[in-house]
Write an enzyme that holds these catalytic residues in place. Structure first.
Site, short mmCIF file in Angstrom:
data_model
loop_
_atom_site.label_atom_id
_atom_site.label_comp_id
_atom_site.label_asym_id
_atom_site.label_seq_id
_atom_site.Cartn_x
_atom_site.Cartn_y
_atom_site.Cartn_z
N ASP A 331 61.80 -0.40 0.46
CA ASP A 331 62.45 0.71 1.15
C ASP A 331 63.71 1.16 0.43
OD1 ASP A 331 64.42 1.92 3.03
OD2 ASP A 331 62.91 1.55 4.57
N LEU A 361 62.07 3.76 6.26
CA LEU A 361 60.78 3.94 5.57
C LEU A 361 59.85 2.79 5.90
CD1 LEU A 361 62.01 5.14 2.05
CD2 LEU A 361 61.80 6.43 4.19
N ASP A 362 60.38 1.57 5.90
CA ASP A 362 59.58 0.40 6.25
C ASP A 362 59.08 0.50 7.69
OD1 ASP A 362 59.32 -1.33 4.05
OD2 ASP A 362 61.33 -2.15 4.33
N HIS A 363 60.01 0.68 8.62
CA HIS A 363 59.60 0.71 10.03
C HIS A 363 58.72 1.91 10.32
CE1 HIS A 363 61.88 -2.67 11.76
NE2 HIS A 363 62.72 -2.46 10.76
#
Length: 458
Positions: A331, A361-363
């Site tokens: 991310d 971005l990850d979540h």
């Protein structure tokens, strides 16, 4: 700035959700919670809404009646995007999240970020810089400062490590990979016709009761996806190599709700063990770079031979086309590459990169993939075909960059307290963490398996 229902509608539509489902959605809470140059609060709420709406589609497809109403609280959605930061151990300590040399370093002509949280990535970065394995941060910083940012980036990546030079959005759009990646969608959905999806019986107390998920993911994005599925009743089996050194500070959040198994997929016997799991599974989720599974002899044909109706969901960092399609990434690195950290720096007048207030971005990728899987399962329950799903951090970044909020960067950061977390047990001791989603009326999420260390053996 658009109201959150409109924001949720755009994301839901990008996932292929039916427009009339939005009639079931209610949004409560402040429109802005997290300070940011893009609408992270709206995105987090839209992601929560997409998963909840998709749970309703599964319930309807399994014969549980009309999809139930959905109620999303923006503060809780924002907290979920910060879950690994908000977790508090009680009577014990978490290891450091970041390796000492990880982070942003001033180069001769700009900035570059090193990601060294795994020992092999740290070793690659130090090797590329010509430094010994025990080099400290000040030595790394001085060495980076003597060379151009893109030269450092290229050298670290060539050595097998992870790095990203700071780029503006304009620079990224003309970069050989950026020019391709700016068109990466939020989710790719490809139907496969080896066999139909599996129809499910009516749920037994949980929306995903009886659904098995094989989890081959690491770090944040993939584990967020699979823990969401676990929260709604799926049996999730996380598979890691024996002795795998995951980032320990993340494990209280990324292992919750999951059985944990160690398999060495370079060994034929362990591949056979995985094959037996897959034969009884409904979903496989992996975050391995393109070609990595093929190199092990575990390509698409291998999965389909064992379970023709399988939903196969994958994620990567930089997208699925272009010269960086197989590049390792995280991310924080993608934010540097695509112009997000540069835009934050410009907007705040800072002299250093300014990332988003969460690993959004990850979540986001985790929620997008979970919602896509849920919609695929609902289609399968109605007799639709099996599908392959793919998302990427850069695809999520594209979606977020189209949601500017210039006034949001000046917002005061929220204070988080006991009302935002709940007490839970873990394999290391008690702690406090962000609760499972409770957005679907009458079907609150919960995790039945406490978080704990990764398995050390089969």
């Amino acid at each position: 700035m658009d109201d959150l229902t409109t924001v949720a509608g755009r994301l839901w539509g990008a996932l292929g959700g039916a427009e009339d489902a939005l009639e079931r959605l209610e949004v409560v809470g402040d429109r802005r919670v997290l300070p940011s140059i893009v609408d992270v609060t709206g995105f987090a709420g839209a992601c929560a809404a997409a998963v909840a709406l998709a749970v309703g589609e599964v319930l309807a497809a399994r014969g549980a009646g009309a999809p139930p109403p959905v109620r999303v609280d923006t503060r809780r959605a924002a907290a979920t995007f910060l879950s690994e930061r908000l977790f508090r151990p009680e009577g014990w300590s978490l290891p450091d999240l970041w390796d000492p040399i990880s982070g942003d370093h001033a180069a001769a002509d700009g900035w570059v970020r090193l990601h060294a949280n795994y020992p092999w990535h740290r070793g690659a970065a130090l090797s590329a810089l010509g430094l010994p394995d025990d080099a400290e941060r000040d030595i790394v910083a001085r060495t980076v400062g003597e060379r151009p940012a893109e030269e450092i980036e290229s050298a670290v990546v060539a050595a097998g490590g992870c790095a990203a030079a700071l780029r503006s959005s304009d620079t990224w759009s003309t970069h050989p990979h950026g020019a391709v990646a700016v068109h990466e969608p939020l989710l790719r959905r490809d139907a496969t016709f080896e066999g139909p999806g599996r129809p499910f019986p009516a749920p037994d107390g949980r929306p995903l009761a009886g659904v098995r998920v094989v989890d081959l993911t690491r770090v944040i994005a993939g584990p967020v996806c699979t823990r969401l599925l676990a929260a709604h009743g799926a049996e999730v089996i996380r598979v890691d190599p024996p002795g795998f050194a995951e980032v320990g500070a993340l494990l209280p959040e990324t292992t919750i709700g999951k059985r944990r198994l160690a398999l060495d997929l370079t060994q034929e016997s362990d591949q056979e063990h995985l094959g037996r799991l897959v034969a009884g599974a409904d979903v496989v989720v992996h975050g391995l770079r393109p070609g990595a599974l093929d190199d092990l002899g575990l390509g698409p044909a291998w999965w389909r031979e064992r379970r023709p109706g399988l939903v196969v969901a994958a994620l990567d960092a930089y997208g699925w086309d272009g010269p960086w399609a197989d590049r390792r990434g995280f991310d924080s690195l993608v934010q540097m590459s695509v112009g997000i950290a540069h835009a934050g720096m410009v907007a705040t007048g800072a002299e250093h990169p300014v990332p988003l207030p969460a690993q959004a971005l990850d979540h986001g990728a985790g929620h997008v993939l979970a919602a896509g899987i849920l919609l695929a399962l609902a289609d399968g329950a109605a007799g639709g075909p099996a599908v392959d799903l793919r998302t990427s951090l850069v695809g999520v970044a594209n979606h977020l960059r189209a949601m500017p909020d210039p006034d949001g960067i000046g917002l005061e950061p929220p204070s988080w307290g006991d009302d935002d977390v709940e007490r839970r047990e873990t394999g290391w001791g008690p702690g406090w963490g962000v609760p499972a989603p409770r957005d679907v009326d009458g079907w609150p999420g919960r995790w039945d398996i406490p978080a704990g260390p990764l398995a050390s053996r089969r």
